[in-house]
Design a protein around this motif. Structure first.
Motif, PDB file in Angstrom:
ATOM      1  N   GLY A   1     -22.101   4.712   6.734  1.00 54.19           N
ATOM      2  CA  GLY A   1     -21.708   5.996   6.172  1.00 54.19           C
ATOM      3  C   GLY A   1     -22.617   7.136   6.553  1.00 54.19           C
ATOM      4  O   GLY A   1     -22.779   8.104   5.799  1.00 54.19           O
ATOM      5  N   SER A   2     -23.217   7.067   7.751  1.00 52.26           N
ATOM      6  CA  SER A   2     -24.133   8.111   8.207  1.00 52.26           C
ATOM      7  C   SER A   2     -23.379   9.176   9.008  1.00 52.26           C
ATOM      8  O   SER A   2     -22.965   8.927  10.139  1.00 52.26           O
ATOM      9  N   SER A   3     -23.226  10.346   8.418  1.00 52.82           N
ATOM     10  CA  SER A   3     -22.544  11.428   9.135  1.00 52.82           C
ATOM     11  C   SER A   3     -23.426  11.992  10.249  1.00 52.82           C
ATOM     12  O   SER A   3     -22.924  12.427  11.291  1.00 52.82           O
ATOM     13  N   VAL A   4     -24.748  11.971  10.045  1.00 50.82           N
ATOM     14  CA  VAL A   4     -25.675  12.452  11.078  1.00 50.82           C
ATOM     15  C   VAL A   4     -25.580  11.570  12.323  1.00 50.82           C
ATOM     16  O   VAL A   4     -25.452  12.058  13.446  1.00 50.82           O
ATOM     17  N   GLY A   5     -25.639  10.257  12.118  1.00 48.50           N
ATOM     18  CA  GLY A   5     -25.517   9.338  13.235  1.00 48.50           C
ATOM     19  C   GLY A   5     -24.188   9.472  13.938  1.00 48.50           C
ATOM     20  O   GLY A   5     -24.112   9.427  15.178  1.00 48.50           O
ATOM     21  N   GLY A   6     -23.114   9.657  13.176  1.00 47.59           N
ATOM     22  CA  GLY A   6     -21.790   9.825  13.774  1.00 47.59           C
ATOM     23  C   GLY A   6     -21.720  11.071  14.646  1.00 47.59           C
ATOM     24  O   GLY A   6     -21.157  11.036  15.746  1.00 47.59           O
ATOM     25  N   ALA A   7     -22.291  12.174  14.139  1.00 51.13           N
ATOM     26  CA  ALA A   7     -22.275  13.417  14.916  1.00 51.13           C
ATOM     27  C   ALA A   7     -23.094  13.275  16.198  1.00 51.13           C
ATOM     28  O   ALA A   7     -22.675  13.704  17.276  1.00 51.13           O
ATOM     29  N   ILE A   8     -24.265  12.650  16.092  1.00 48.35           N
ATOM     30  CA  ILE A   8     -25.124  12.482  17.270  1.00 48.35           C
ATOM     31  C   ILE A   8     -24.476  11.546  18.286  1.00 48.35           C
ATOM     32  O   ILE A   8     -24.567  11.778  19.500  1.00 48.35           O
ATOM     33  N   SER A   9     -23.796  10.512  17.807  1.00 47.59           N
ATOM     34  CA  SER A   9     -23.134   9.597  18.736  1.00 47.59           C
ATOM     35  C   SER A   9     -22.079  10.318  19.577  1.00 47.59           C
ATOM     36  O   SER A   9     -21.830   9.944  20.724  1.00 47.59           O
ATOM     37  N   SER A  10     -21.467  11.344  19.005  1.00 48.97           N
ATOM     38  CA  SER A  10     -20.456  12.115  19.751  1.00 48.97           C
ATOM     39  C   SER A  10     -21.084  13.069  20.760  1.00 48.97           C
ATOM     40  O   SER A  10     -20.423  13.496  21.706  1.00 48.97           O
ATOM     41  N   LEU A  11     -22.366  13.405  20.554  1.00 51.78           N
ATOM     42  CA  LEU A  11     -23.047  14.346  21.448  1.00 51.78           C
ATOM     43  C   LEU A  11     -23.675  13.680  22.667  1.00 51.78           C
ATOM     44  O   LEU A  11     -23.851  14.331  23.710  1.00 51.78           O
TER      45      LEU A  11
ATOM     46  N   GLY B   1     -34.569  13.487  27.429  1.00 46.41           N
ATOM     47  CA  GLY B   1     -35.560  13.426  26.357  1.00 46.41           C
ATOM     48  C   GLY B   1     -34.996  13.879  25.026  1.00 46.41           C
ATOM     49  O   GLY B   1     -35.252  13.260  23.982  1.00 46.41           O
ATOM     50  N   LEU B   2     -34.216  14.951  25.043  1.00 47.58           N
ATOM     51  CA  LEU B   2     -33.598  15.439  23.805  1.00 47.58           C
ATOM     52  C   LEU B   2     -32.596  14.422  23.262  1.00 47.58           C
ATOM     53  O   LEU B   2     -32.498  14.222  22.045  1.00 47.58           O
ATOM     54  N   GLY B   3     -31.863  13.779  24.172  1.00 48.39           N
ATOM     55  CA  GLY B   3     -30.915  12.756  23.742  1.00 48.39           C
ATOM     56  C   GLY B   3     -31.620  11.615  23.027  1.00 48.39           C
ATOM     57  O   GLY B   3     -31.165  11.133  21.981  1.00 48.39           O
ATOM     58  N   ALA B   4     -32.754  11.194  23.580  1.00 46.69           N
ATOM     59  CA  ALA B   4     -33.528  10.121  22.951  1.00 46.69           C
ATOM     60  C   ALA B   4     -34.085  10.582  21.605  1.00 46.69           C
ATOM     61  O   ALA B   4     -34.116   9.807  20.636  1.00 46.69           O
ATOM     62  N   ALA B   5     -34.528  11.835  21.526  1.00 44.74           N
ATOM     63  CA  ALA B   5     -35.048  12.363  20.261  1.00 44.74           C
ATOM     64  C   ALA B   5     -33.955  12.382  19.193  1.00 44.74           C
ATOM     65  O   ALA B   5     -34.205  12.032  18.022  1.00 44.74           O
TER      66      ALA B   5
ATOM     67  N   TRP C   1     -36.235  -0.148  17.924  1.00 40.37           N
ATOM     68  CA  TRP C   1     -35.466   0.853  18.661  1.00 40.37           C
ATOM     69  C   TRP C   1     -36.099   2.240  18.507  1.00 40.37           C
ATOM     70  O   TRP C   1     -36.201   2.990  19.487  1.00 40.37           O
ATOM     71  N   GLY C   2     -36.488   2.568  17.287  1.00 40.67           N
ATOM     72  CA  GLY C   2     -37.097   3.876  17.052  1.00 40.67           C
ATOM     73  C   GLY C   2     -38.403   4.042  17.802  1.00 40.67           C
ATOM     74  O   GLY C   2     -38.668   5.106  18.389  1.00 40.67           O
TER      75      GLY C   2
ATOM     76  N   VAL D   1     -33.451   8.885  17.905  1.00 45.29           N
ATOM     77  CA  VAL D   1     -34.496   8.498  16.952  1.00 45.29           C
ATOM     78  C   VAL D   1     -34.226   9.130  15.587  1.00 45.29           C
ATOM     79  O   VAL D   1     -34.373   8.479  14.537  1.00 45.29           O
ATOM     80  N   ILE D   2     -33.829  10.402  15.581  1.00 49.32           N
ATOM     81  CA  ILE D   2     -33.516  11.079  14.312  1.00 49.32           C
ATOM     82  C   ILE D   2     -32.399  10.355  13.577  1.00 49.32           C
ATOM     83  O   ILE D   2     -32.443  10.157  12.356  1.00 49.32           O
ATOM     84  N   SER D   3     -31.382   9.922  14.331  1.00 47.53           N
ATOM     85  CA  SER D   3     -30.265   9.215  13.702  1.00 47.53           C
ATOM     86  C   SER D   3     -30.718   7.883  13.122  1.00 47.53           C
ATOM     87  O   SER D   3     -30.260   7.474  12.049  1.00 47.53           O
ATOM     88  N   LEU D   4     -31.629   7.193  13.811  1.00 47.80           N
ATOM     89  CA  LEU D   4     -32.133   5.913  13.296  1.00 47.80           C
ATOM     90  C   LEU D   4     -32.932   6.118  12.009  1.00 47.80           C
ATOM     91  O   LEU D   4     -32.855   5.301  11.075  1.00 47.80           O
ATOM     92  N   VAL D   5     -33.705   7.203  11.956  1.00 45.05           N
ATOM     93  CA  VAL D   5     -34.458   7.513  10.742  1.00 45.05           C
ATOM     94  C   VAL D   5     -33.502   7.766   9.578  1.00 45.05           C
ATOM     95  O   VAL D   5     -33.727   7.317   8.440  1.00 45.05           O
ATOM     96  N   GLU D   6     -32.411   8.468   9.851  1.00 45.30           N
ATOM     97  CA  GLU D   6     -31.447   8.784   8.792  1.00 45.30           C
ATOM     98  C   GLU D   6     -30.695   7.535   8.343  1.00 45.30           C
ATOM     99  O   GLU D   6     -30.346   7.390   7.154  1.00 45.30           O
ATOM    100  N   ILE D   7     -30.457   6.610   9.267  1.00 46.64           N
ATOM    101  CA  ILE D   7     -29.721   5.381   8.953  1.00 46.64           C
ATOM    102  C   ILE D   7     -30.613   4.373   8.227  1.00 46.64           C
ATOM    103  O   ILE D   7     -30.128   3.553   7.446  1.00 46.64           O
ATOM    104  N   TRP D   8     -31.923   4.436   8.462  1.00 42.18           N
ATOM    105  CA  TRP D   8     -32.873   3.442   7.938  1.00 42.18           C
ATOM    106  C   TRP D   8     -32.642   3.065   6.463  1.00 42.18           C
ATOM    107  O   TRP D   8     -32.488   1.882   6.137  1.00 42.18           O
ATOM    108  N   PRO D   9     -32.621   4.032   5.527  1.00 39.47           N
ATOM    109  CA  PRO D   9     -32.470   3.638   4.109  1.00 39.47           C
ATOM    110  C   PRO D   9     -31.089   3.084   3.780  1.00 39.47           C
ATOM    111  O   PRO D   9     -30.908   2.470   2.723  1.00 39.47           O
TER     112      PRO D   9
END
Length: 274
Positions: free
Chosen positions: A113-123, A155-159, A183-184, A162-170
């Motif tokens: 249910g991570s909307s941040v990860g979903g948005a980043i995956s589309s980018l 580099g930005l894509g990798a960053a 992965w992070g 990482v942000i998406s993984l941090v958001e998904i972590w909890p």
């Protein structure tokens, strides 16, 4: 051939052969486990397998026939070593690789249910498609500024990943958190490498070219040149600047691609691959 160059080439070729064998084993394992998977899970794994094939075999090709794009250097005197052929293989392979990451991030985001990860995956894929366009601009015109933009986007894509993984972590089960941490950490290491080593290297090359008043080719001139001219060099001095990134890219990155075929996913709704 210079002994150091030959040893490096032998290393790349050996790793490429082992990587192909590892991919074939992963394909066999997936087929063997098929009865244990539901249709959606198998479809996702199969998509990862096919995308990984594009990356594994593309990197193997570039390991057997190394090319230093801008100066048109190669180790094997063949049209197969031309920049146009090598860059075309690289473009397909790299889009396959980033599509693997986008696919698993999308599936994980849907499951957690991570909307941040979903948005980043589309980018990710569109971002790297732009990076590949910049790479083509660089190799055709011989302007390293294109590579500066290309590597910055990677580099930005990798960053973002990482942000998406941090958001998904909890949101993830505890059993999957060590994998997310790995992965992070790998993504963070890649970000540091890109912005502390790779981008500055291409930036310094571009500045040096500007200082000497280098004449850049037009796209049409560059396409003709990259299609018809390749310079065979077996001198370590010509290749040493490419050794580190090629060695890591054609080994560690390929292992990550193969690992993604069987990467575990959080329990929950899975994404049907498109």
């Amino acid at each position: 051939m210079n002994g150091d160059v030959f040893s490096w080439w032998a290393f790349l070729s050996t790793i490429a052969t082992l990587n192909i064998a590892a991919w074939a084993y992963a394909a066999w394992q997936l087929q063997r486990r098929r009865p244990l998977m539901d249709a959606e899970a198998f479809a996702l794994r199969r998509a990862q397998l096919l995308l990984s094939a594009g990356y594994v075999f593309g990197c193997a090709y570039r390991s057997y026939l190394p090319v230093f794009d801008v100066p048109r250097l190669c180790l094997v005197d063949s049209w197969l070593s031309s920049v146009v052929v090598g860059r075309s293989v690289a473009t397909i392979a790299e889009l396959c690789f980033v599509a693997q990451w986008a696919l698993i991030l999308r599936a994980t985001s849907r499951a957690t249910g991570s909307s941040v990860g979903g948005a980043i995956s589309s980018l990710l894929v569109p971002m790297i498609a732009v990076a590949e366009t910049c790479s083509w601009y660089a190799v055709l015109t011989t302007s390293n500024l294109g590579h500066v933009i290309e590597e910055t986007l990677w580099g930005l894509g990798a960053a973002l990943l990482v942000i998406s993984l941090v958001e998904i972590w909890p949101r993830c089960a505890r059993r999957l958190r060590p994998l997310l941490a790995v992965w992070g950490a790998a993504g963070l290491g890649y970000v540091f490498f890109m912005f502390l080593v790779d981008v500055p290297m291409y930036w310094s090359r571009w500045l040096a070219d500007e200082a000497t008043g280098r004449h850049y080719m037009s796209l049409a001139q560059g396409l003709l040149d990259a299609s018809s001219r390749w310079v065979v060099s077996h001198r370590w001095a010509d290749w040493h600047s490419e050794v580190a990134w090629m060695s890591l890219y054609f080994s560690v990155a390929v292992w990550l691609s193969i690992a993604l075929i069987h990467a575990p996913l959080p329990a929950g709704r899975r994404l049907r691959p498109h």
